[in-house]
Design an enzyme around this catalytic site. Structure first.
Site, PDB file in Angstrom:
ATOM      1  N   LYS A 100     -12.348   2.679 -13.990  1.00 34.73           N
ATOM      2  CA  LYS A 100     -12.829   1.335 -13.659  1.00 34.73           C
ATOM      3  C   LYS A 100     -13.356   0.618 -14.914  1.00 34.73           C
ATOM      4  O   LYS A 100     -13.304  -0.612 -14.992  1.00 34.73           O
ATOM      5  CB  LYS A 100     -13.917   1.400 -12.578  1.00 34.73           C
ATOM      6  CG  LYS A 100     -13.397   1.802 -11.188  1.00 34.73           C
ATOM      7  CD  LYS A 100     -12.345   0.842 -10.633  1.00 34.73           C
ATOM      8  CE  LYS A 100     -12.086   1.055  -9.140  1.00 34.73           C
ATOM      9  NZ  LYS A 100     -10.938   0.293  -8.630  1.00 34.73           N
ATOM     10  N   SER A 136     -15.846  -2.162 -10.022  1.00 39.08           N
ATOM     11  CA  SER A 136     -16.914  -1.423  -9.343  1.00 39.08           C
ATOM     12  C   SER A 136     -18.168  -1.469 -10.206  1.00 39.08           C
ATOM     13  O   SER A 136     -18.106  -1.810 -11.398  1.00 39.08           O
ATOM     14  CB  SER A 136     -16.438   0.026  -9.178  1.00 39.08           C
ATOM     15  OG  SER A 136     -17.486   0.879  -8.815  1.00 39.08           O
ATOM     16  N   ASN A 193      -5.925  -4.238  -6.151  1.00 41.84           N
ATOM     17  CA  ASN A 193      -7.093  -3.732  -5.424  1.00 41.84           C
ATOM     18  C   ASN A 193      -6.978  -2.248  -5.072  1.00 41.84           C
ATOM     19  O   ASN A 193      -7.969  -1.621  -4.729  1.00 41.84           O
ATOM     20  CB  ASN A 193      -7.254  -4.585  -4.146  1.00 41.84           C
ATOM     21  CG  ASN A 193      -8.212  -3.992  -3.164  1.00 41.84           C
ATOM     22  OD1 ASN A 193      -9.419  -3.997  -3.395  1.00 41.84           O
ATOM     23  ND2 ASN A 193      -7.699  -3.455  -2.055  1.00 41.84           N
ATOM     24  N   TYR A 243     -13.401   8.335 -12.474  1.00 40.08           N
ATOM     25  CA  TYR A 243     -13.480   7.017 -11.805  1.00 40.08           C
ATOM     26  C   TYR A 243     -14.194   6.006 -12.697  1.00 40.08           C
ATOM     27  O   TYR A 243     -13.734   4.858 -12.826  1.00 40.08           O
ATOM     28  CB  TYR A 243     -14.194   7.178 -10.467  1.00 40.08           C
ATOM     29  CG  TYR A 243     -14.172   5.948  -9.584  1.00 40.08           C
ATOM     30  CD1 TYR A 243     -12.993   5.523  -8.963  1.00 40.08           C
ATOM     31  CD2 TYR A 243     -15.334   5.218  -9.347  1.00 40.08           C
ATOM     32  CE1 TYR A 243     -12.974   4.407  -8.141  1.00 40.08           C
ATOM     33  CE2 TYR A 243     -15.331   4.103  -8.521  1.00 40.08           C
ATOM     34  CZ  TYR A 243     -14.145   3.702  -7.921  1.00 40.08           C
ATOM     35  OH  TYR A 243     -14.134   2.585  -7.109  1.00 40.08           O
ATOM     36  N   ASP A 261       0.867  -1.187   0.000  1.00 40.20           N
ATOM     37  CA  ASP A 261       0.000   0.000   0.000  1.00 40.20           C
ATOM     38  C   ASP A 261       0.894   1.223   0.000  1.00 40.20           C
ATOM     39  O   ASP A 261       2.041   1.168   0.465  1.00 40.20           O
ATOM     40  CB  ASP A 261      -0.894   0.004   1.250  1.00 40.20           C
ATOM     41  CG  ASP A 261      -2.135   0.861   1.079  1.00 40.20           C
ATOM     42  OD1 ASP A 261      -3.238   0.308   0.969  1.00 40.20           O
ATOM     43  OD2 ASP A 261      -1.995   2.113   1.050  1.00 40.20           O
ATOM     44  N   ASP A 314       4.082   2.841  -4.142  1.00 35.97           N
ATOM     45  CA  ASP A 314       3.068   3.507  -4.973  1.00 35.97           C
ATOM     46  C   ASP A 314       2.888   2.675  -6.250  1.00 35.97           C
ATOM     47  O   ASP A 314       3.805   2.619  -7.082  1.00 35.97           O
ATOM     48  CB  ASP A 314       3.552   4.923  -5.304  1.00 35.97           C
ATOM     49  CG  ASP A 314       2.563   5.699  -6.153  1.00 35.97           C
ATOM     50  OD1 ASP A 314       1.619   5.092  -6.704  1.00 35.97           O
ATOM     51  OD2 ASP A 314       2.759   6.930  -6.287  1.00 35.97           O
ATOM     52  N   VAL A 315       1.735   2.046  -6.398  1.00 33.97           N
ATOM     53  CA  VAL A 315       1.543   1.127  -7.531  1.00 33.97           C
ATOM     54  C   VAL A 315       1.320   1.843  -8.868  1.00 33.97           C
ATOM     55  O   VAL A 315       1.124   1.190  -9.893  1.00 33.97           O
ATOM     56  CB  VAL A 315       0.398   0.120  -7.267  1.00 33.97           C
ATOM     57  CG1 VAL A 315       0.809  -0.884  -6.210  1.00 33.97           C
ATOM     58  CG2 VAL A 315      -0.902   0.814  -6.898  1.00 33.97           C
TER      59      VAL A 315
HETATM   60  N1  LIG Z   1     -15.590   1.459  -0.816  1.00 34.25           N
HETATM   61  C1  LIG Z   1     -16.405   1.455  -1.839  1.00 34.25           C
HETATM   62  O1  LIG Z   1     -17.577   1.861  -1.724  1.00 34.25           O
HETATM   63  C2  LIG Z   1     -15.945   0.890  -3.172  1.00 34.25           C
HETATM   64  C3  LIG Z   1     -16.930   0.589  -4.139  1.00 34.25           C
HETATM   65  C4  LIG Z   1     -16.530  -0.004  -5.338  1.00 34.25           C
HETATM   66  C5  LIG Z   1     -15.184  -0.270  -5.574  1.00 34.25           C
HETATM   67  N2  LIG Z   1     -14.259   0.070  -4.623  1.00 34.25           N
HETATM   68  C6  LIG Z   1     -12.859  -0.243  -4.928  1.00 34.25           C
HETATM   69  O2  LIG Z   1     -12.396  -1.144  -3.953  1.00 34.25           O
HETATM   70  C7  LIG Z   1     -10.968  -1.059  -3.882  1.00 34.25           C
HETATM   71  C8  LIG Z   1     -10.562  -1.052  -2.425  1.00 34.25           C
HETATM   72  O3  LIG Z   1     -11.049   0.152  -1.844  1.00 34.25           O
HETATM   73  P1  LIG Z   1     -11.544   0.251  -0.327  1.00 34.25           P
HETATM   74  O4  LIG Z   1     -13.000   0.443  -0.354  1.00 34.25           O
HETATM   75  O5  LIG Z   1     -10.948  -0.828   0.490  1.00 34.25           O
HETATM   76  O6  LIG Z   1     -10.919   1.680   0.022  1.00 34.25           O
HETATM   77  P2  LIG Z   1      -9.745   2.106   1.000  1.00 34.25           P
HETATM   78  O7  LIG Z   1      -9.564   3.556   0.782  1.00 34.25           O
HETATM   79  O8  LIG Z   1     -10.046   1.604   2.374  1.00 34.25           O
HETATM   80  O9  LIG Z   1      -8.493   1.265   0.434  1.00 34.25           O
HETATM   81  C9  LIG Z   1      -7.841   1.591  -0.783  1.00 34.25           C
HETATM   82  C10 LIG Z   1      -6.345   1.520  -0.517  1.00 34.25           C
HETATM   83  O10 LIG Z   1      -5.657   1.762  -1.751  1.00 34.25           O
HETATM   84  C11 LIG Z   1      -4.481   2.474  -1.415  1.00 34.25           C
HETATM   85  N3  LIG Z   1      -3.953   3.202  -2.574  1.00 34.25           N
HETATM   86  C12 LIG Z   1      -4.548   4.208  -3.255  1.00 34.25           C
HETATM   87  N4  LIG Z   1      -3.719   4.657  -4.209  1.00 34.25           N
HETATM   88  C13 LIG Z   1      -2.587   3.903  -4.139  1.00 34.25           C
HETATM   89  C14 LIG Z   1      -1.361   3.895  -4.850  1.00 34.25           C
HETATM   90  N5  LIG Z   1      -1.126   4.769  -5.847  1.00 34.25           N
HETATM   91  N6  LIG Z   1      -0.423   2.989  -4.520  1.00 34.25           N
HETATM   92  C15 LIG Z   1      -0.641   2.103  -3.515  1.00 34.25           C
HETATM   93  N7  LIG Z   1      -1.789   2.080  -2.776  1.00 34.25           N
HETATM   94  C16 LIG Z   1      -2.731   2.974  -3.098  1.00 34.25           C
HETATM   95  C17 LIG Z   1      -4.911   3.435  -0.305  1.00 34.25           C
HETATM   96  O11 LIG Z   1      -3.811   3.907   0.467  1.00 34.25           O
HETATM   97  C18 LIG Z   1      -5.878   2.574   0.499  1.00 34.25           C
HETATM   98  O12 LIG Z   1      -5.252   1.934   1.606  1.00 34.25           O
HETATM   99  C19 LIG Z   1     -10.579   0.181  -4.676  1.00 34.25           C
HETATM  100  O13 LIG Z   1     -10.074  -0.206  -5.943  1.00 34.25           O
HETATM  101  C20 LIG Z   1     -11.892   0.918  -4.853  1.00 34.25           C
HETATM  102  O14 LIG Z   1     -11.899   1.701  -6.033  1.00 34.25           O
HETATM  103  C21 LIG Z   1     -14.607   0.623  -3.432  1.00 34.25           C
END
Ligand SMILES: NC(=O)c1ccc[n+]([C@@H]2O[C@H](COP(=O)([O-])OP(=O)(O)OC[C@H]3O[C@@H](n4cnc5c(N)ncnc54)[C@H](O)[C@@H]3O)[C@@H](O)[C@H]2O)c1
Length: 251
Positions: A156, A139, A87, A152, A38, A60-61
């Protein structure tokens, strides 16, 4: 919980967040060893909690050099990577006319470019071994247009098309590529989104009612879908988006 990932090495990005943490925990319960990565230094907590089974890498991915470091560390400390869970992601909620070039790039890079970079680094070893599984967190925004989610939805959607394209390229090499189409999930991502609204309470009610199931998901419910796609029970599934969205996209 069956030990269906016994002896496997998994890389999970976004591992300090809600879904990532839940997926790491399930993989560990299933017998895997996990490289948890992360951009947040908080990812180090995971390794402290399960030394030996979890290797944490702050990276940073969206940057190829960081992605190289993730895989080099995983391979050195855990062995060849069997499963990639791409993810990491984040959202900026704006329409096209309000989105700056920098905001567009940041959202595209975090959600789509990251998936390309992680897959590109994972694939040569999977190809050499004739085996592998890649799962991306998509998503509802991968499949429909949602209000004020311009970058977004584009990101996605791109992610889903890359899932389909890679599934075609690599199926004959024993590598499956799939996505989870997540509905709203109870994670910091959703909290931040609601806090950015003029009326968070109305936003919460609207989000819940958009899901026929009447609520949003807990992270474990999305992690369960990730593990299904990643593992042996999905051995004939590739190029698929599994909508774990409480029926949202079924309307
Ligand atoms: N929470 C929702 O409602 C929702 C809905 C649909 C899809 N998603 C997707 O689910 C996935 C997980 O999200 P979540 O809900 O656990 O959110 P979250 O914010 O809890 O976790 C996402 C993580 O990604 C990390 N991240 C972001 N950019 C990064 C980068 N450049 N390099 C490395 N790490 C990075 C962040 O630090 C964070 O810890 C994401 O892809 C998000 O788009 C979330």
């Amino acid at each position: 919980m069956t030990r269906s990932f016994e002896g496997k090495t998994i890389v999970v990005s976004g591992a300090a967040g809600g879904v990532g943490r839940a997926a790491v925990a399930l993989f560990i319960e299933s017998g895997a060893r996990v490289c948890a990565t992360d951009i947040s230094p908080a990812v180090a907590d995971l390794e402290r909690d399960a030394p030996g089974d979890i290797v944490a890498v702050a990276a940073d991915v969206t940057k190829a050099a960081d992605v190289e470091n993730i895989f080099a560390t995983a391979e050195q400390r855990l062995g060849p990577v069997d499963v990639l869970v791409s993810n990491a992601g984040f959202i900026i909620s704006k329409s096209v006319h309000d989105t700056s070039e920098d905001e567009w790039d940041r959202v595209m890079n975090a959600n789509a470019k990251s998936f390309f970079l992680m897959s590109r680094r994972a694939l040569p070893s999977m190809l050499a071994r004739g085996n592998g599984s890649i799962v991306a967190t998509g998503s509802i925004s991968s499949v429909v247009g949602l209000p004020e989610q311009a970058a977004y939805c584009a990101a996605k959607g791109a992610l889903l098309q890359l899932v389909r394209q890679m599934a075609v390229d690599y199926a004959s090499h024993g590598i499956r590529v799939n996505a989870v189409g997540a509905g709203s999930i109870n994670t910091p991502f959703l909290t931040r989104y609601l806090e950015g609204l003029d009326d968070p309470a109305a936003g919460e009610a609207a989000i819940k009612s958009a899901h026929p199931i009447g609520r949003w998901a807990e992270p474990r419910e999305i992690a369960d879908a990730i593990l299904y796609l990643a593992g042996p029970n999905a051995s004939f599934v590739t190029g698929h988006i599994l909508m774990a969205d409480g029926g949202c996209s079924a309307r």
